[in-house]
Design an enzyme around this catalytic site. Structure first.
Site, PDB file in Angstrom:
ATOM      1  N   CYS D 155       0.812  -1.219   0.000  1.00 19.20           N
ATOM      2  CA  CYS D 155       0.000   0.000   0.000  1.00 19.20           C
ATOM      3  C   CYS D 155       0.847   1.272   0.000  1.00 19.20           C
ATOM      4  O   CYS D 155       0.406   2.311  -0.501  1.00 19.20           O
ATOM      5  CB  CYS D 155      -0.939   0.011   1.209  1.00 19.20           C
ATOM      6  N   HIS D 256      -1.975   6.934   4.037  1.00 20.33           N
ATOM      7  CA  HIS D 256      -0.531   7.048   4.252  1.00 20.33           C
ATOM      8  C   HIS D 256      -0.064   8.397   3.714  1.00 20.33           C
ATOM      9  O   HIS D 256      -0.386   8.780   2.587  1.00 20.33           O
ATOM     10  CB  HIS D 256       0.203   5.932   3.522  1.00 20.33           C
TER      11      HIS D 256
END
Lengths: 367, 367, 367, 367
Positions: D155, D256
Site C-alpha cells: 500500500c 498514508h
C-alpha cells in the site's frame, strides 16, 4: 526483608509491580514468574521480542539492571518455600486455578477478580477497610491454608470507593450512580484496545466491568462482624446503598475518570463534603507504610480539574483527585463530583503492594 | 424557493449550514454574512488565510463552487428585505444584539443560546415539539415583530431530549441524570480545544453547558397551553422531572456521547423501551421535510454501540443512536442507556434547517 | 547566585523556564515579565483564568510556591539594573524590538528567531559550538552594548545538529535531507494546534520552519575564525553541506521525531557511526554545567526506538535519542537514522538555561 | 457478470473488498472464504463475536444485507470451478501456499507480498503499468497454470509510484528518498497497533516495509520487453534509480502520508512537475473501468495539504493527493513533495478490484 514472588511479571501490571518493588525498604523481589514461553530467560530477554528486537517495557519508569537480569520461571516452578508473599498480576481464569495452590503455602495478594466475591475473602483497599483483614483468619481456618488470598478490587472500584468512604461514614448513602471514562492500560496488552477502535471514539462498554464495580464497592465499604458470619453465610455485610454504573473506554493511556452522582442519607453541604475529602485519613498514617500517599484525596477548586493526564500521577499515582464537587438537585440530598484515579498504580500494582505492606504490619505476612 | 440569509458563515457551524443548504429543494442560500474582516470577499477568499494560503474548510463534504463564489457581507449589511429566513451561527453575546434587530423584519432560526429561556420563545426540536410553534404567534404579538426568533437547543440537549421523549410520553419521568462525553467541534474554532489540552486526556468541565442542558431539556419537553400563559407568566410549562448533568470533553471530532440514567413514573421493561425508541415517530413524516431522517432513533443490540465515530453519521447525521438499554437497579423504575448524536448536524446546522423546513410548512415563513 | 529575569513567563516555554530554574544552583529567578494583562498580578494569578477559575499550567512538573507568589511585571518594567541575565520566551516580532533594548544593558539568552541570522550573532547549542561564544565580543564591540543577544536555534534544528556534529567532524557531509514529525507544544498555545485539526491527521507544513532548520543547521555547525570576519562580512562561515527539510506536525504532545538521510564525504560504517554517536562529548564535561545531560546522544539498537513518548524525557529531556542507524544505498556514502529530541526542554527553555550556564562559566555573564 | 471469490473476507481488507464489490457492474461476489473458525456461518455471524455480541465491521460504508447473508466457506472449500476470479486478502505466508493452488485453475488478484518479486509475476498498479499484463502469458506458459497470480504492490508503494510515474517518464530519475507516516489500518487487526503504543507517539519502524517499497517501486516502474527475458532471467527490468525509505507509523486511521525527495535526470521546474501531475493519464480512460478515479493525481496549492483525514477519500479513495511541490536545493535537480494515498482503498482492496477490471478488459479473465 520479606522475599517476594511476582506472577505475571511481563504484562503491564506485572511491570508496574517491578517498578513498585524496586528500592522497596521492606520487600525484596526474589522470584519472577511468567508463562512457559518466558521460562529460563532473563527478565530482559523475556521482554525482548526475538524476531524484531523490540524491548516490550511499558512503564514511564525504567526497570533496574538487577530486575532485568533476574531469571524468569514458569509459574509452576515458583519455589514458594523461599517466599514470604506472592503478588499476582494474571487473568481471572488463570488465578482461579493458581491462587488456591499458592495460598496453601504462602500469602497471596492478588489483582485478579477470581476470589473477590467469596464470603471468606476480603476485598482490600488498605486505605479504606484495613479492619477487614481479620477475615483472613476465618479464611485460613475454613480452608486449612498456611497462606491466604487477599485480592484488590477492580481498578475502577478503588477511586470510587475512596471518595465514597468519607461521605458514607459521615452522612450515609442512599444510592450511587457513576459513569466512567476508563484508560486503555486497564485493558492490558493481550487483547488490548486497538488504536483503530479508539481513535476519534468512545467505546461505551467494557465486558463484566459494571457488575464488578457495583458489587465490589458494596463489599469494600461493607461491615465485618469480626469472625461471626451473618445468618446468610456472609461474613462481610455489603453496604446497603445500590451502585449503578456505565463504564466506557476513552482514548487515554492511564488514569480512570469517573463522574459520580450520589444521594446521601443526611444532608451534606458542598463545603462540608470537600472538607471531608480533604481531611480523610485512613488511620494507618502512623504505620509508616512506604507506598501510602501523604494525602489520600486531593480536592481541586479549579473546575477544569481533575484531568487524567494532569492528575493521575499525584503522590506517586496513589492519591485520588476530586473536583467539581457540587450539589445535584435531581436526587434527594444529591451531590456530584468527578474523580481521577491511576488505574495501574493505586488501581493495581502499587495499590497491591500497599496491601502487602499493611498485612505485613498487621502480622499476616512473614512471621 | 425561499431566500435564505446565513449569519456566521465562516465558522464550523456556518460551514455546516452551507453544506446543509446546498441542493436544498426549498431553500436557496442568497446572502452570506460574517465579520467585518470577511466583508466584500468571496466566500472562498474569506475562508483562505491570506498569509499562509491555507483554505479553512472544516466539513467532510465539499462546498459547491457556487457557494464559494458568493460574496460575503458584513452582518450589518444584510438586506433582510430580500430574505425569507435567516439562520444564525454566532456566539450568544452577538446574537443578543443582532437577532432582535433581524427579527423585526424576518424570521430567524438560531443556534445561539441568547433567547432560549425567554417566556415567549420556543426551543425547537422539530421532531419533538412541533406544537410549540404556535408560541411564535404570541412572540410576534407581544414584540410587534414581523419576523420571530426560533432557537434550537444546545447540541447536547438534542440527543438527550430525543431519547427522553418517547419514554416521557408513555411512562413519565421522575428524574434524569446524564454524563456527556462531548466532541471537540462543539467548542468551535475560535477559542477551540487545543490538541495539547485534550490528547491523552478528558476535560471534566464545559462552561455553562450543564445549566443549558438541564433547563432546555425541561422546556423542550414542556407543555404549551396554546396562547394562554400560565399564572407565573410562562407560556411553556417545563417538564417537571429534574435533569442533572456532568458534561465533559473527550478527544473526538464530532458526535456527543451521553450516558443516561432515568427513573420512570410507571414501570417500563427494557424491551418495551427499546420498542418505544424504534417506533418513535415525530408525526411529521407526511410533511416530507427534506432534512428529516427516515428513522429518528436507531437502537443497537450490540453492547459496544453506539460509538461516536461509527454512528454519528447515521441517516445524514440526523438520527440519534441508542444502545446499552438496560435496567438500573439503583433508581426506582430505573433505566439506563447510552446515546450518540451528531453535534454539528442534528445538533446545530442541519437540525436548524429542519426547523426552518417545519416552520415553512406550518406557514410561519415565506408567506 | 546570578539574578535572572524571564520575559514571556506565562507561555509554554516560559513555564518550562520556571521549572528549569527552580532549585538551580547558580541562577536565581528574580524578575518575571509578561504582557500588560498580567502586570501587577502574582504569577499564580497571572496563570489563573479569572472567569473560569482554570489554572493554566502546562508542565508535568509543578511550579514551586515561591515562583507562584512572585509578582509579574510588564515587560517594559523590568529593572535590568538588578539583573545579571535575561531569558526570553517570546515571539520573533516582539523579540525584534525588545531584545536590543535589553541587550544594551544586560546579556540576553533568547529562544526567539529574530537575531539568529545576524552576522555578529552566534546561534548557540552549548554542546556543539561553545567556541562560537567569542563572537559575543565582536557583537558587543560593533553594537556598543554592555550585554549581548545569544539565541538558541529552532527546536527542530537542535536534535538534527546534535546528531550531525560527530558525523560531520569525523567523515564530513555532502548533504542532509530530513523529514520531521513535530510535536504540538512547539506551536505554543496562542494560535496553537487545534485538536480538530490534528486528530486522526498529519499536517504537512509548519510556516517558516524549514527555512530556519536549513539555515540554522549550517550556521550552528559553521566555523568561526576568532574575531576576523570573512570577505563577505560573515564572521561564522556556515557549514558547506546543504540541508533540505520537510517539516510536518503530528499528534504528539512533546518531542520532535526526525528521519534523517545523509551523504558523508568519507565512507563511514553503521557501527562506526553508532560508536561516534555514543562517544560524542561536548568537551564541556569538566565545567560541571548543572543542566548538561550525562550523555548527549543515546543510541538504541531496538528498531522500534526512538519514540517520542518513550524517549523525549531521557536525561531530563536534554539527551538526543537516535535509532535505526543504517546504510542508505540511494546516496553515495549514504546513511540514515531517526532521532527524537525534546522540543521544549533541550529544544527551548532548558537548552537556553544550559547556554546561560556555559556563558556564565566562560565569563560572559555576571562578572 | 464475472463470478468472484474472496479469500480472507473477515479482515479489514476483506471487508473493503466486500464494499468495493457491492453493486459492481461487472463483478458478482459469489463465494466468501475465511478461516475454519468462520466456515459454515453466514458472513454476519462470522463478523459477530459470539461471547460479547459485538459486530466486527470496520468500514465506514455498510455491508449490504445480501453480503451479510452469504455463507462463509473454509478457504479449502472454495469451489474454483464456479469462479472467474479470486481476490485474496491474506497474510503472505498463507498466500505462499494457497495462491499457486488456486492459480492452477483460476486467476488470482492478490494483495499479499508472497509472489511479488518472482520474475514471471508482474506487480500491478493498473494506472501505471497496464502493459506488464503480458507477463501473465509467460507466467501461464512457464507454470502450466490455467489461471495466474497478479499481485498489487504494498500500500505504501502505490502512492509513491503513482507520483513518480509522470516525473520518471518525462525527466528521468536519479534517486528517490521517502519518509512515510503510515496509518494504523495498514497493520490490520490481528497483531494490529495498540492504542497504548501509538497515542501521543510515533513508531519509527514497520517490519519489512522499507525493503518492499524500495524493491517494488523499481519493479512497478520497470520496463517489460514483451515475452523476452533479459540476460539475467528477469522479464521486467527494474527502473534503475535507487529508492530509500524510512517508514513510520502515526496515529491516523487511514491514509498514508509520504514526504518524497527526488533528483531528476533532466531539470524540471516546480510548475512543470505540477502540470505533469495534473495531466497524468493512465491511458485507460476509454476502457471505462468502474473503479478508476476520474483524476489520478490531485495537486493542491494550499501548503497545508494534503492531509490524510481531509484527502484520503478523494475520488472514492482512488486518487493520490499531492502538495507542497517545491525545489530541493540539496540534491542535483532536486524536487520534493508530500503525498497522501488511501492505504486500504487504492492501496489494497479497491485497487485490486481495479486490477481485476483491467485484466478482464484485457481478456485475461473470464473469457
Amino acid at each position: 526483608m520479606l522475599r517476594i514472588g511476582l506472577v505475571g511479571a511481563t504484562g503491564i501490571v506485572g511491570q508496574q509491580f517491578v517498578v513498585a518493588l524496586q528500592d522497596h525498604p521492606w520487600f525484596e523481589l526474589s522470584q519472577l514468574a511468567a508463562s512457559e514461553r518466558s521460562a529460563g530467560k532473563t527478565y530482559r530477554q523475556a521482554l525482548t521480542d526475538s524476531s524484531s528486537g523490540a524491548f516490550r517495557w511499558y512503564c514511564p519508569e525504567s526497570a533496574s539492571a538487577a530486575a532485568l537480569d533476574m531469571e524468569v520461571r514458569a509459574t509452576d516452578d515458583l519455589d514458594v518455600s523461599q517466599l514470604d508473599l506472592v503478588f499476582t498480576a494474571i487473568e481471572s481464569d488463570e488465578a482461579l486455578k493458581l491462587e488456591p495452590r499458592l495460598a496453601e503455602q504462602v500469602p497471596v495478594v492478588s489483582t485478579a477478580a477470581a476470589f473477590r466475591m467469596e464470603p471468606d475473602v476480603p476485598i482490600f483497599v488498605s486505605t479504606i477497610n484495613a479492619g477487614h483483614a481479620k477475615l483472613i483468619d476465618v479464611q485460613r481456618r475454613r480452608r486449612g491454608w498456611k497462606g491466604f488470598i487477599a485480592p484488590q478490587p477492580n481498578c475502577t472500584t478503588i477511586g470510587l470507593a475512596t471518595t465514597l468512604k468519607p461521605v458514607y461514614d459521615r452522612w450515609g448513602l442512599n444510592l450511587v450512580l457513576m459513569t466512567s471514562m476508563q484508560a486503555m492500560s486497564g485493558a492490558g496488552r493481550v487483547g488490548g484496545v486497538l488504536g483503530l477502535d479508539i481513535l476519534d471514539n468512545v467505546v461505551p462498554y467494557i465486558p463484566r466491568e459494571e457488575e464488578k464495580v457495583q458489587q465490589e464497592t458494596q463489599k469494600v465499604l461493607g461491615s465485618y462482624a469480626d469472625g461471626e458470619s451473618y445468618a446468610d453465610g456472609e461474613f462481610i455485610r455489603p453496604a446497603s446503598f445500590p451502585v449503578s454504573c456505565t463504564c466506557t473506554r476513552v482514548n487515554v493511556l492511564d488514569g480512570h475518570t469517573e463522574a459520580v452522582f450520589v444521594s446521601t442519607r443526611e444532608k451534606a453541604s458542598v463545603d462540608e463534603v470537600k472538607a471531608a475529602f480533604r481531611d480523610y485519613r485512613s488511620g494507618l498514617e502512623e504505620l509508616g507504610l512506604p507506598s501510602a500517599p501523604c494525602q489520600l484525596i486531593v480536592v481541586s477548586d479549579d473546575p477544569f480539574r481533575p484531568q487524567p493526564r494532569l492528575d493521575r500521577d499525584l503522590h506517586g499515582g496513589m492519591a485520588t483527585s476530586v473536583g467539581r464537587v457540587r450539589e445535584d438537585h435531581a436526587l434527594p440530598n444529591g451531590l456530584k463530583w468527578v474523580l481521577v484515579s491511576h488505574n495501574t498504580k493505586m488501581g493495581a500494582a502499587k495499590g497491591a503492594v500497599l496491601v502487602g505492606e499493611l498485612l505485613s504490619k498487621q502480622g499476616y505476612i512473614g512471621s
